[in-house]
Design an enzyme around this catalytic site. Structure first.
Site, short mmCIF file in Angstrom:
data_model
loop_
_atom_site.label_atom_id
_atom_site.label_comp_id
_atom_site.label_asym_id
_atom_site.label_seq_id
_atom_site.Cartn_x
_atom_site.Cartn_y
_atom_site.Cartn_z
N HIS A 179 -19.14 -19.42 34.88
CA HIS A 179 -18.95 -17.99 34.04
C HIS A 179 -18.02 -18.49 33.18
O HIS A 179 -17.06 -17.58 32.64
CB HIS A 179 -18.32 -16.96 35.25
N ARG B 77 -4.28 -12.63 31.82
CA ARG B 77 -4.69 -13.16 32.98
C ARG B 77 -4.39 -14.89 32.66
O ARG B 77 -4.00 -15.52 33.64
CB ARG B 77 -6.08 -13.10 33.04
N GLN C 269 -13.05 -12.68 55.17
CA GLN C 269 -14.13 -11.38 55.59
C GLN C 269 -15.54 -11.85 55.65
O GLN C 269 -15.98 -12.81 54.95
CB GLN C 269 -13.96 -10.69 54.13
N GLN D 93 -16.98 -20.24 39.90
CA GLN D 93 -17.34 -18.91 39.29
C GLN D 93 -15.98 -18.60 38.58
O GLN D 93 -15.88 -17.71 37.72
CB GLN D 93 -17.85 -17.65 40.19
N THR E 112 -16.01 -16.44 47.93
CA THR E 112 -16.80 -15.76 47.38
C THR E 112 -17.37 -14.61 47.92
O THR E 112 -17.87 -14.93 49.11
CB THR E 112 -17.83 -16.56 46.49
N ASN F 62 -14.48 -17.93 54.44
CA ASN F 62 -13.85 -16.52 54.01
C ASN F 62 -13.51 -15.83 54.99
O ASN F 62 -13.98 -15.86 56.20
CB ASN F 62 -15.43 -15.94 53.46
N TYR G 25 -7.53 -10.60 28.90
CA TYR G 25 -7.53 -11.97 29.08
C TYR G 25 -6.28 -12.56 28.95
O TYR G 25 -6.18 -13.79 29.54
CB TYR G 25 -8.89 -12.27 28.36
C1 BV8 Z 1 -26.76 -11.68 33.43
C2 BV8 Z 1 -16.37 -14.24 33.94
C3 BV8 Z 1 -28.68 -11.51 32.23
C4 BV8 Z 1 -15.51 -13.04 33.36
C5 BV8 Z 1 -18.09 -13.12 35.66
C6 BV8 Z 1 -29.66 -9.50 40.29
C7 BV8 Z 1 -29.46 -8.51 41.28
C8 BV8 Z 1 -28.24 -7.43 40.87
C9 BV8 Z 1 -27.34 -7.36 39.76
C10 BV8 Z 1 -27.98 -8.59 38.77
C11 BV8 Z 1 -29.00 -9.31 39.01
N1 BV8 Z 1 -29.10 -10.20 38.22
C12 BV8 Z 1 -28.12 -9.95 37.05
C13 BV8 Z 1 -27.45 -8.67 37.34
C14 BV8 Z 1 -26.56 -8.36 36.90
C15 BV8 Z 1 -24.88 -8.76 37.07
C16 BV8 Z 1 -24.77 -8.87 38.44
O1 BV8 Z 1 -24.78 -9.70 39.30
N2 BV8 Z 1 -23.97 -7.78 38.92
C17 BV8 Z 1 -23.39 -7.34 40.23
C18 BV8 Z 1 -21.96 -7.14 40.33
C19 BV8 Z 1 -24.16 -6.69 40.99
N3 BV8 Z 1 -25.10 -10.55 36.50
C20 BV8 Z 1 -24.71 -10.44 35.18
O2 BV8 Z 1 -24.66 -9.57 34.57
C21 BV8 Z 1 -24.92 -11.94 34.76
N4 BV8 Z 1 -25.64 -12.00 33.54
O3 BV8 Z 1 -27.55 -11.30 34.48
O4 BV8 Z 1 -27.52 -11.78 32.23
C22 BV8 Z 1 -29.29 -12.00 31.06
C23 BV8 Z 1 -30.07 -13.12 31.18
C24 BV8 Z 1 -30.75 -13.96 30.02
C25 BV8 Z 1 -30.24 -13.45 28.67
C26 BV8 Z 1 -29.31 -12.52 28.64
C27 BV8 Z 1 -29.01 -11.75 29.85
C28 BV8 Z 1 -23.69 -12.66 34.57
C29 BV8 Z 1 -22.52 -12.39 35.46
C30 BV8 Z 1 -21.35 -13.04 35.33
C31 BV8 Z 1 -19.98 -12.19 35.05
N5 BV8 Z 1 -18.88 -12.95 34.53
N6 BV8 Z 1 -16.63 -13.71 35.25
C32 BV8 Z 1 -14.12 -12.88 33.84
O5 BV8 Z 1 -13.87 -13.44 34.99
O6 BV8 Z 1 -13.63 -11.85 33.37
S1 BV8 Z 1 -18.43 -12.48 37.33
C33 BV8 Z 1 -16.79 -12.48 38.27
O7 BV8 Z 1 -16.86 -11.77 39.28
C34 BV8 Z 1 -16.27 -13.96 38.70
O8 BV8 Z 1 -16.62 -14.89 37.89
C35 BV8 Z 1 -17.14 -13.91 39.85
O9 BV8 Z 1 -18.61 -14.31 39.81
C36 BV8 Z 1 -17.42 -12.29 40.30
C37 BV8 Z 1 -16.43 -12.07 41.62
O10 BV8 Z 1 -16.84 -12.46 42.65
P1 BV8 Z 1 -16.10 -13.75 43.60
O11 BV8 Z 1 -15.39 -14.66 42.74
O12 BV8 Z 1 -16.84 -13.90 44.95
O13 BV8 Z 1 -14.54 -12.77 43.84
P2 BV8 Z 1 -14.53 -11.16 44.53
O14 BV8 Z 1 -13.13 -10.81 44.37
O15 BV8 Z 1 -15.82 -10.44 44.56
O16 BV8 Z 1 -14.50 -11.75 46.15
C38 BV8 Z 1 -13.60 -12.36 46.74
C39 BV8 Z 1 -13.93 -12.98 48.04
O17 BV8 Z 1 -12.74 -14.02 48.46
C40 BV8 Z 1 -14.05 -12.06 49.12
O18 BV8 Z 1 -15.08 -12.03 49.80
C41 BV8 Z 1 -12.84 -12.09 49.97
O19 BV8 Z 1 -13.16 -11.96 51.41
C42 BV8 Z 1 -12.57 -13.74 49.61
N7 BV8 Z 1 -11.08 -14.15 50.23
C43 BV8 Z 1 -9.98 -13.42 49.54
N8 BV8 Z 1 -8.71 -14.12 50.03
C44 BV8 Z 1 -9.29 -15.29 50.34
C45 BV8 Z 1 -10.86 -15.23 50.27
N9 BV8 Z 1 -11.57 -16.42 50.86
C46 BV8 Z 1 -10.72 -17.43 51.14
N10 BV8 Z 1 -9.43 -17.70 51.26
C47 BV8 Z 1 -8.86 -16.57 50.69
N11 BV8 Z 1 -7.28 -16.60 50.90
#
Ligand code: BV8
Ligand code: ZN
Length: 256
Positions: free
Chosen positions: A119, A70, A220, A101, A193, A218, A67
């Protein structure tokens, strides 16, 4: 060249706009997305595994080092034309709210008023034991990164990053405000996202459910393609400025 005319028409006619962003909007500033493989000390880890309370418990120096690396990277980079276009949308649209996010401060540095950080942020560390806010350190970590022992709080607890880890609840107020804004909006722009992390990924769906026009930017395809009314397959720093000048040509001409 992406055709932004239909999206620009919807945006220019909107009273209430939500801009929902992910890691992709910071990619052209040089910030790796969550999809990008980690490098250096962390290359054999995946971001989702490191961003957990368990990882911090098991190896606090590895996670705190990550962290701080980052945060140092964010201090070295700059907002890109995508972030600036989002701030312009806030200036031009009657009502606009940024919901991100991302844990970086590039929206704020581009002039966005008060983006909602679903987040958390890299700039609001706190004690893992008593939650007392802590002062961010110098933030001048070496390029390749290193293990770093987290500082200690007066209560003896370890200082942790002010982000929401997987398995942790989102800040209630922030989530409620974001869901309400998505419910009331005419247009929701989702930018950079992958739409797989919940509950954040619900936000564009809420907008669509309540009749809002969802525009996705996006390069992709993502699961949000099906939710979006308009899909603009291009990069944020290229497409967003084009969208803003097409939506508000007079402002673009006046250079505001
Ligand atoms: C919780 C902070 C419960 C930390 C982050 C329902 C279904 C399935 C799973 C779950 C569900 N509900 C909960 C879950 C579990 C989990 C989850 O979602 N898991 C997923 C992976 C399946 N969620 C949780 O754990 C959440 N908490 O549920 O708690 C609870 C409730 C009450 C009481 C107690 C507990 C917490 C989730 C948050 C985690 N923290 N970040 C840190 O940053 O270190 S998440 C982190 O990852 C980011 O913040 C962001 O949200 C995510 C990454 O996603 P993106 O930002 O979209 O980035 P990514 O790299 O994936 O994609 C990039 C995109 O950009 C691509 O599409 C690409 O094509 C595009 N791109 C690339 N270049 C460009 C571009 N677009 C435009 N221009 C460009 N140049
Ligand atoms: Zn403490």
């Amino acid at each position: 060249m992406v055709d932004v005319r239909e999206a620009a028409k919807a945006l220019a006619g909107a009273r209430r706009v939500v801009v929902f962003t992910g890691a992709g909007i910071s990619a052209e500033s040089g910030v790796p997305t969550f999809r990008d493989a980690l490098t250096g000390l962390w290359e054999r880890y995946d971001a989702q595994a490191l961003a957990t309370p368990q990882a911090f418990e098991d190896d606090p120096d590895l996670v705190w080092g990550w962290y701080e690396w980052r945060r140092s990277l964010i201090r070295r980079v700059h907002p890109n034309p995508g972030h600036e276009a989002v701030a312009a949308i806030e200036a031009h649209a009657p009502h606009a709210l940024v919901v991100t996010q991302n844990v970086d401060d590039l929206h704020e540095r581009a002039g966005s008023r008060a983006p909602i950080h679903l987040h958390g942020s890299l700039f609001t560390p706190r004690c893992a034991a008593c939650s007392r806010p802590a002062e961010p350190g110098p933030g001048d970590e070496p390029e390749e990164g290193r293990r770093l022992a987290p500082p200690r709080c007066g209560c003896g607890g370890a200082i942790r990053p002010g982000v929401v880890w997987f398995g942790e609840a989102l800040p209630e107020e922030a989530l409620e405000e974001a869901v309400q804004a998505a419910t009331d909006c005419d247009v929701l722009l989702t930018v950079g996202t992958s739409g797989v992390v919940y509950p954040a990924a619900e936000i564009p769906k809420v907008a669509s459910m309540f009749g809002g026009t969802v525009i996705q930017v996006n390069p992709q395809p993502t699961p949000l393609d099906a939710v979006a009314t308009i899909n603009l397959h291009g990069s944020a720093a290229v497409v967003l400025p084009e969208l803003v000048s097409a939506a508000w040509p007079e402002r673009a001409a006046a250079g505001s």
